[in-house]
Write a protein that holds these residues in place. Structure first.
Motif, PDB file in Angstrom:
ATOM      1  N   ILE A  66       0.724  -1.236  -0.027  1.00  0.00           N
ATOM      2  CA  ILE A  66      -0.047   0.022   0.170  1.00  0.00           C
ATOM      3  C   ILE A  66       0.853   1.210  -0.031  1.00  0.00           C
ATOM      4  CG2 ILE A  66      -1.826   1.350   1.191  1.00  0.00           C
ATOM      5  CD1 ILE A  66      -2.594  -1.722  -0.026  1.00  0.00           C
TER       6      ILE A  66
ATOM      7  N   PHE B 286      -6.939  -4.353   4.459  1.00  0.00           N
ATOM      8  CA  PHE B 286      -5.920  -5.380   3.811  1.00  0.00           C
ATOM      9  C   PHE B 286      -5.972  -6.704   4.464  1.00  0.00           C
ATOM     10  CE2 PHE B 286      -4.727  -0.819   3.323  1.00  0.00           C
ATOM     11  CZ  PHE B 286      -5.453  -0.499   2.372  1.00  0.00           C
TER      12      PHE B 286
ATOM     13  N   GLU C 114      -2.693   0.500  -4.531  1.00  0.00           N
ATOM     14  CA  GLU C 114      -2.495  -0.789  -3.879  1.00  0.00           C
ATOM     15  C   GLU C 114      -1.990  -1.927  -5.009  1.00  0.00           C
ATOM     16  OE1 GLU C 114      -6.524  -1.885  -2.278  1.00  0.00           O
ATOM     17  OE2 GLU C 114      -6.745   0.250  -1.826  1.00  0.00           O
TER      18      GLU C 114
END
Length: 196
Positions: free
Chosen positions: A28, A54, A111
């Motif tokens: 990230i 996540f 991402e």
């Protein structure tokens, strides 16, 4: 708000995975943030408030609960940056590494995910593209309009209210929360492995 598991890319990849363990990477590129959410006292900080999303997605992909975590970070005296590396082990022997950084370039996508299982690699880039690689060749590569599953999640909520569909297994929600708190504990202990 665990919407990423409802994204079309996530649903497609999950349908292709076997029950064998996965090795997973989640990177990230968060950028800097001085908002209230970054304040641990008010907003819970990035682990509790953002990295939990996540953890949930990786839990969804491997269809197993986290059982241990170990985390290290770069010190953050001004509270403007969050840079942490997390290793997670799951009950089914899957392993994940989450790298969350605010030190990356603004030109790098936010991402990025890699999933590896049974000689097949799955790559998600910012929920805009998905690539499946098998036997040294790309067997599928698709570009999408970015979709992180918010609309699909809301539709599932409405179906769930009417009793037609389960939204997210409560055990997944609990294990994601426990893993988030275990990461905080591991950071305080300078990287010790903490059971979830």
């Amino acid at each position: 708000g665990y919407n990423r598991r409802f994204a079309p890319i996530s649903l497609k990849i999950r349908s292709l995975l076997s029950s064998n363990p996965l090795i997973m990477l989640c990177r990230i590129n968060a950028g800097t943030d001085t908002s209230w959410a970054n304040d641990e006292e008010i907003g819970g900080g990035k682990i509790i408030g953002e990295i939990c999303h996540f953890i949930d997605l990786l839990t969804y992909f491997c269809n197993s609960s986290p059982c241990s975590v170990s985390a290290k970070k770069i010190s953050n005296p001004d509270k403007k940056h969050t840079n942490v590396s997390i290793i997670m082990k799951f009950e089914n022997e899957s392993v994940a590494n989450i790298v969350y950084t605010s030190m990356g370039s603004n030109n790098l996508e936010k991402e990025y995910y890699e999933l590896h299982q049974d000689g097949i690699s799955y790559v998600i880039n910012d929920f805009k593209s998905c690539k499946i690689i098998k036997d040294n060749r790309v067997v599928s590569s698709k570009n999408f309009v970015q979709n992180k599953g918010q609309n699909e999640m809301m539709n599932s909520i409405f179906k769930n209210i009417s009793g037609k569909e389960n939204l997210i297994d409560i055990n997944d929600i609990i294990s994601t929360s426990k893993a988030s708190f275990a990461i905080e504990k591991s950071l305080r202990s300078k990287g010790d492995s903490i059971s979830v």
